[in-house]
Design an enzyme around this catalytic site. Structure first.
Site, PDB file in Angstrom:
ATOM      1  N   LEU A  66       0.911  -0.977   0.088  1.00  0.00           N
ATOM      2  CA  LEU A  66       0.111  -0.095   0.008  1.00  0.00           C
ATOM      3  C   LEU A  66       0.829   1.232  -0.036  1.00  0.00           C
ATOM      4  O   LEU A  66       1.859   1.214   0.521  1.00  0.00           O
ATOM      5  CB  LEU A  66      -1.019   0.016   1.409  1.00  0.00           C
ATOM      6  CG  LEU A  66      -1.948  -1.139   1.371  1.00  0.00           C
ATOM      7  CD1 LEU A  66      -2.696  -0.777   2.819  1.00  0.00           C
ATOM      8  CD2 LEU A  66      -3.051  -1.105   0.295  1.00  0.00           C
ATOM      9  N   ASP A  67       0.458   2.326  -0.751  1.00  0.00           N
ATOM     10  CA  ASP A  67       1.286   3.318  -0.682  1.00  0.00           C
ATOM     11  C   ASP A  67       1.397   3.945   0.759  1.00  0.00           C
ATOM     12  O   ASP A  67       0.534   3.912   1.565  1.00  0.00           O
ATOM     13  CB  ASP A  67       0.627   4.546  -1.415  1.00  0.00           C
ATOM     14  CG  ASP A  67       0.755   4.546  -3.099  1.00  0.00           C
ATOM     15  OD1 ASP A  67       1.498   3.596  -3.273  1.00  0.00           O
ATOM     16  OD2 ASP A  67       0.039   5.095  -3.850  1.00  0.00           O
ATOM     17  N   ARG A  68       2.533   4.473   1.104  1.00  0.00           N
ATOM     18  CA  ARG A  68       2.709   5.257   2.218  1.00  0.00           C
ATOM     19  C   ARG A  68       1.563   5.843   2.913  1.00  0.00           C
ATOM     20  O   ARG A  68       1.277   5.451   4.009  1.00  0.00           O
ATOM     21  CB  ARG A  68       3.753   6.327   2.392  1.00  0.00           C
ATOM     22  CG  ARG A  68       4.272   6.446   3.700  1.00  0.00           C
ATOM     23  CD  ARG A  68       5.584   7.383   3.562  1.00  0.00           C
ATOM     24  NE  ARG A  68       6.181   7.731   4.985  1.00  0.00           N
ATOM     25  CZ  ARG A  68       7.715   7.765   5.060  1.00  0.00           C
ATOM     26  NH1 ARG A  68       8.494   7.464   4.313  1.00  0.00           N
ATOM     27  NH2 ARG A  68       8.002   7.962   6.527  1.00  0.00           N
ATOM     28  N   PRO A  69       0.954   6.960   2.204  1.00  0.00           N
ATOM     29  CA  PRO A  69      -0.142   7.475   3.182  1.00  0.00           C
ATOM     30  C   PRO A  69      -1.429   6.867   3.300  1.00  0.00           C
ATOM     31  O   PRO A  69      -2.377   7.312   3.803  1.00  0.00           O
ATOM     32  CB  PRO A  69      -0.368   8.620   2.265  1.00  0.00           C
ATOM     33  CG  PRO A  69       0.268   8.537   0.860  1.00  0.00           C
ATOM     34  CD  PRO A  69       1.208   7.442   0.975  1.00  0.00           C
ATOM     35  N   VAL A  70      -1.628   5.670   2.505  1.00  0.00           N
ATOM     36  CA  VAL A  70      -2.752   4.760   2.762  1.00  0.00           C
ATOM     37  C   VAL A  70      -2.830   3.746   3.665  1.00  0.00           C
ATOM     38  O   VAL A  70      -1.869   2.923   4.025  1.00  0.00           O
ATOM     39  CB  VAL A  70      -2.955   4.003   1.286  1.00  0.00           C
ATOM     40  CG1 VAL A  70      -4.293   3.256   1.101  1.00  0.00           C
ATOM     41  CG2 VAL A  70      -2.908   5.206   0.078  1.00  0.00           C
TER      42      VAL A  70
END
Length: 226
Positions: free
Chosen positions: A62-66
């Site tokens: 998952l992307d870091r901010p997600v």
């Protein structure tokens, strides 16, 4: 153990399913910031009092901010079988997002060709003939509309970098809080993208499993609470 409190959604001898907190890396990079793989290895080491190295297989990212549901493998056999499900698309990922405005259709399938600029780490929609383009597809359904924002549920068909963010932003409906692809996001705002549901076949028992992880009860998600 780390100072990060991990919410475990499911665990057996083969699988570890957790809620990934926002702004934590899926796996380590050159920043040396906290990442899920090392946090969970520490959790397993402590929980089972294991000496030496603990195995943990990263199956998807998952992307870091997600934040939201994330599946890890506790054995190499489980890891290879889950990776196979990712490849043959039986590993099903459903996201929820809050987007600015309202999509033209209540539900639709978005198909684009995306190109990732490795220097800027930005992804853009390009023509099919672009030599480094990759096909991207998702389906969405609008669940609610309020305060000029829409709550959408997304069935991700291809897992391209920044895919959901770019496909909606390219249609002038960027995700709320997306500082990279949205023009009106405030600095420090959290992106409203969440790994809501994962469906897999258990790598050993072959049982169909569904894991659901609700978004946090905070803005902008709480705008849509009934």
């Amino acid at each position: 153990m780390s100072s990060v409190n991990i919410n475990v959604l499911y665990e057996d001898n083969h699988l570890l399913v957790v809620e990934k907190p926002v702004n934590i890396l899926s796996q380590g990079d050159n920043t040396n910031d906290k990442d899920m793989v090392n946090l969970l290895k520490a959790y397993l080491k402590e929980k089972y009092n294991k000496p030496g190295n603990v195995y943990l297989g990263l199956v998807h990212r998952l992307d870091r901010p997600v934040g939201g549901a994330m599946v890890f493998a506790k054995t190499s056999k489980a890891a290879s079988r889950l990776s196979e499900q990712v490849r043959n698309k039986t590993f099903k990922k459903t996201y929820r997002a809050v987007i600015n405005g309202k999509m033209r259709k209540q539900s639709d399938t978005l198909k684009d060709y995306l190109y990732k600029n490795k220097k800027t780490n930005m992804v853009s929609v390009v023509s099919e003939s672009h030599k480094d383009s990759k096909y991207a597809e998702l389906s969405y359904e609008t669940l609610a509309f309020k305060d000029k924002m829409s709550l959408v549920q997304i069935d991700l068909k291809t897992g391209r970098p920044h895919q959901i963010r770019v496909q909606f932003a390219s249609r002038n409906n960027p995700l709320v809080g997306d500082q990279r692809y949205g023009k009106n996001s405030k600095v420090g705002q959290q992106i409203a993208l969440w790994s809501y549901k994962i469906e897999i076949v258990h790598p050993v028992t072959k049982e169909k499993m569904v894991f659901v992880c609700e978004p946090p009860k905070e803005y902008p998600w709480n705008v849509f609470d009934k």
